[in-house]
Design an enzyme around this catalytic site. Structure first.
Site, mmCIF file in Angstrom:
data_model
loop_
_atom_site.group_PDB
_atom_site.id
_atom_site.type_symbol
_atom_site.label_atom_id
_atom_site.label_comp_id
_atom_site.label_asym_id
_atom_site.label_seq_id
_atom_site.Cartn_x
_atom_site.Cartn_y
_atom_site.Cartn_z
ATOM 1 N N ASP A 174 3.177 -4.498 8.112
ATOM 2 C CA ASP A 174 1.966 -3.681 8.014
ATOM 3 C C ASP A 174 0.773 -4.631 8.103
ATOM 4 O O ASP A 174 0.451 -5.333 7.147
ATOM 5 C CB ASP A 174 2.004 -2.919 6.675
ATOM 6 C CG ASP A 174 0.651 -2.325 6.289
ATOM 7 O OD1 ASP A 174 -0.305 -2.406 7.095
ATOM 8 O OD2 ASP A 174 0.546 -1.777 5.175
ATOM 9 N N GLN A 228 -4.469 -5.005 6.968
ATOM 10 C CA GLN A 228 -5.470 -5.889 6.350
ATOM 11 C C GLN A 228 -5.517 -7.263 7.016
ATOM 12 O O GLN A 228 -6.270 -8.131 6.594
ATOM 13 C CB GLN A 228 -5.147 -6.071 4.854
ATOM 14 C CG GLN A 228 -5.319 -4.819 4.034
ATOM 15 C CD GLN A 228 -6.770 -4.376 3.939
ATOM 16 O OE1 GLN A 228 -7.691 -5.185 3.990
ATOM 17 N NE2 GLN A 228 -6.979 -3.074 3.820
ATOM 18 N N CYS A 249 -4.862 2.591 -3.586
ATOM 19 C CA CYS A 249 -3.627 3.136 -3.003
ATOM 20 C C CYS A 249 -2.466 2.157 -3.187
ATOM 21 O O CYS A 249 -1.639 1.986 -2.296
ATOM 22 C CB CYS A 249 -3.805 3.479 -1.523
ATOM 23 S SG CYS A 249 -5.011 4.765 -1.237
ATOM 24 N N LYS A 263 -10.288 -0.830 10.585
ATOM 25 C CA LYS A 263 -10.311 -2.008 9.721
ATOM 26 C C LYS A 263 -10.511 -3.278 10.550
ATOM 27 O O LYS A 263 -10.426 -4.390 10.038
ATOM 28 C CB LYS A 263 -9.024 -2.090 8.905
ATOM 29 C CG LYS A 263 -8.968 -1.057 7.778
ATOM 30 C CD LYS A 263 -7.679 -1.164 7.006
ATOM 31 C CE LYS A 263 -7.706 -0.471 5.653
ATOM 32 N NZ LYS A 263 -7.940 0.945 5.640
ATOM 33 N N HIS A 295 0.871 -1.186 0.000
ATOM 34 C CA HIS A 295 0.000 0.000 0.000
ATOM 35 C C HIS A 295 0.909 1.237 0.000
ATOM 36 O O HIS A 295 2.035 1.184 0.515
ATOM 37 C CB HIS A 295 -0.831 -0.055 1.291
ATOM 38 C CG HIS A 295 -1.885 0.991 1.425
ATOM 39 N ND1 HIS A 295 -1.604 2.298 1.751
ATOM 40 C CD2 HIS A 295 -3.237 0.919 1.307
ATOM 41 C CE1 HIS A 295 -2.740 2.980 1.818
ATOM 42 N NE2 HIS A 295 -3.749 2.160 1.554
#
Lengths: 416, 151
Positions: free
Chosen positions: A210, A213, A374, A236, A133
């Site tokens: 990261d 998600q 993104c 999220k 991302h």
């Protein structure tokens, strides 16, 4: 709606019961029941999160860590108890390792500026992957420009997979940092992060994962992953917007200078010298998003109350059904077909631009994301300006995926 | 509002078979337009004879609304004086954004774009080519007009 528990006796996940926790799922859009398939962009809130924020605002709000009065003490206790929940949620060693930030983007910027900027020398390398991302690309580009370090992106296969060997092949004595997604937001690919981190650690490379998600879909254990930093956003994972978490290994956080200066991050200030506060407060300058943290704590409680294995199996069933049903639509091409995927499907339809598809689906009450997600380097890789993306949560149903497929067929007819 | 009011036959036709689509060499002006939110872009090229648009073509990729809008625009402004084209830009901009815009019959086929204003997220798709044209026509040096962005 089909009851998965009846059709698949091994999956004891009651999706209708799960849906009842989410008031927004009973609304209509353009006169149709909402079919919310944009969970990769932001998940919806269960009633318990809404209630926790509401209760905080109605009964307990004051500034934290400051007052001797009752409200300030209550607000402080609520904020800090949210931190305790997050310690358990990701299995951190202690409260000192959980920093509240605005979200994943701010967490990564904190690491690039406070950890990487002092550590990187000209010629050093920062290794990322092709499917990141923008939030895990741009902050690294910025710190590379500031330090003279070089940004290197590990390649992706045509299926949208990141192979361990391909990343290891790019690790060399100048590699200082490996920063990669746990799950790709644009493709759904699950990266082999545990093995990537182990390979990096064997070469004394610092690691950031990261997890924006990932946290909604799988149990995350930062000690098991053994990464140095792990970042995620509240909104999220069924919590409020504007708050997120940086997990950092305590030894690293201790050595890092504060990122922002201000109130709350100090012990003593004179015009000559300031003594910084201890972890985690050293990195929490100014009044934080207190109600957001309280809501995030409630979201952790909510997720913990679910049978997460059953919820995951249900999401997996949704992914398999969507892959099968969408795959049968003529001219539809699924983008990202890695063997390990979280429950999202990115796709393009011949003759129907993703934005037109998004508008037509919206008329049916179906929310999907359309655009570059993104992740422009991913779009460039597949030579596409945009895709449509349906991203699922445990509260989605097989019936909703069939509605999506019917909506796509309708769009194909309009543009036939 | 029905979806057929957005995707009228004129729009679908100009999306399927865009008019004046492709390169134009040589051109007196070449301007790029971007919609960073969705990744769409177009390149607009035109020839000017004194102050009249003698030829105009576009290429790039975008959704049906943006492709049809650009196609309709090239048809509408070809042969028009610079000032007339800019007046048309104002009129179309009003059509796309102002609910109180007067009836659009005199706009001919361009009136088909009026359905877009019920879809605020799509107004930029329809207006990108028009902003790109206006930027080319307002420039004192049409050879070096900076790229136009909707954001």
């Amino acid at each position: 709606m089909k009851n998965l528990a009846l059709t698949h006796p091994d999956l004891a996940f009651d999706v209708e019961a799960a849906r009842r926790h989410f008031p927004i799922l009973s609304r209509t859009v353009h006169g149709r029941p909402l079919v919310y398939l944009d969970n990769g962009a932001s998940t919806q809130r269960p009633q318990s999160v809404i209630d926790a924020v509401n209760d905080y605002e109605r009964r307990h709000h004051a500034n934290i860590h400051r007052g001797v009065h009752t409200l300030s003490q209550e607000a402080t206790a609520l904020y800090e108890s949210a931190r305790d929940r997050l310690v358990r949620f990701v299995n951190a060693r202690s409260r000192t390792e959980i920093i509240f930030v605005r979200g994943t983007t701010e967490a990564i910027n904190l690491v690039t500026q406070s950890y990487a900027r002092p550590a990187l020398q000209p010629g050093d390398e920062v290794l990322i992957t092709h499917l990141e991302h923008h939030a895990n690309i741009v902050p690294w580009q910025m710190v590379c420009a500031q330090t003279g370090a070089k940004l290197v992106a590990a390649p992706m296969t045509a299926q949208g997979e990141i192979q361990l060997e391909a990343v290891i092949a790019l690790m060399n004595p100048r590699t200082r940092i490996l920063a990669c997604a746990h799950v790709s937001n644009a493709l759904g690919t699950v990266l082999p992060v545990r093995r990537l981190v182990a390979a990096a650690k064997a070469r004394a490379i610092t690691t950031l994962v990261d997890g924006a998600q990932a946290v909604a879909h799988m149990a995350v254990d930062v000690r098991d992953l053994d990464c140095d930093f792990y970042t995620f956003s509240s909104h999220k994972m069924y919590g409020p917007t504007g708050v997120g978490v940086l997990y950092g290994r305590e030894q690293l956080l201790e050595r890092m200078p504060p990122w922002q200066g201000g109130g709350d991050m100090i012990l003593a200030v004179t015009f000559e010298k300031t003594t910084y506060n201890a972890l985690p407060y050293k990195f929490e300058a100014g009044t934080p998003n207190i109600s957001g943290a309280v809501g995030l704590g409630a979201a952790v409680d909510f997720l913990s109350s679910l049978d997460r294995k059953a919820a995951h199996a249900h999401e997996d069933a949704l992914l398999h059904h969507a892959t099968a049903v969408l795959g049968r639509i003529p001219g539809l091409r699924i983008i990202g077909t890695a063997p390990q995927k979280a429950s999202l499907v990115s796709f393009v339809v011949a003759g129907v631009h993703p934005h037109d598809l998004g508008t037509i689906l919206d008329e049916d009450g179906i929310a999907v994301r359309t655009g570059h997600h993104c992740a422009m380097p991913v779009m460039d890789f597949f030579k596409l300006p945009a895709t449509a993306r349906a991203s699922f949560a445990f509260y989605n149903t097989i019936d909703e995926i069939d509605k999506l497929a019917a909506g796509i067929e309708r769009a194909r007819k309009i543009f036939a | 509002m029905e979806i057929n009011d957005l995707y009228r036959d004129v729009i679908l036709d100009h999306n399927r078979q865009p008019r004046n689509f492709g390169p134009l060499e040589p051109a007196d002006a070449s301007v790029e337009g971007f919609n960073p939110m969705c990744g769409d872009h177009l390149t607009l090229r035109l020839r000017l004879n004194e102050d009249t648009i003698s030829d105009i073509r576009f290429e790039g990729q975008g959704c049906a609304i943006s492709t049809a809008s650009a196609s309709l625009m090239t048809e509408a402004v070809k042969g028009k004086h610079r000032d007339e084209a800019l007046k048309l830009f104002d009129r179309v901009h009003q059509l796309l954004t102002d609910d109180a815009a007067p009836p659009a019959e005199e706009l001919g086929k361009l009136a088909a774009l009026s359905g877009v204003r019920e879809y605020p997220a799509r107004v930029k798709c329809a207006s990108l080519c028009w902003h790109t044209l206006a930027s080319a026509l307002k420039s004192t040096d049409p050879k070096s007009v900076p790229a136009v962005s909707t954001e």
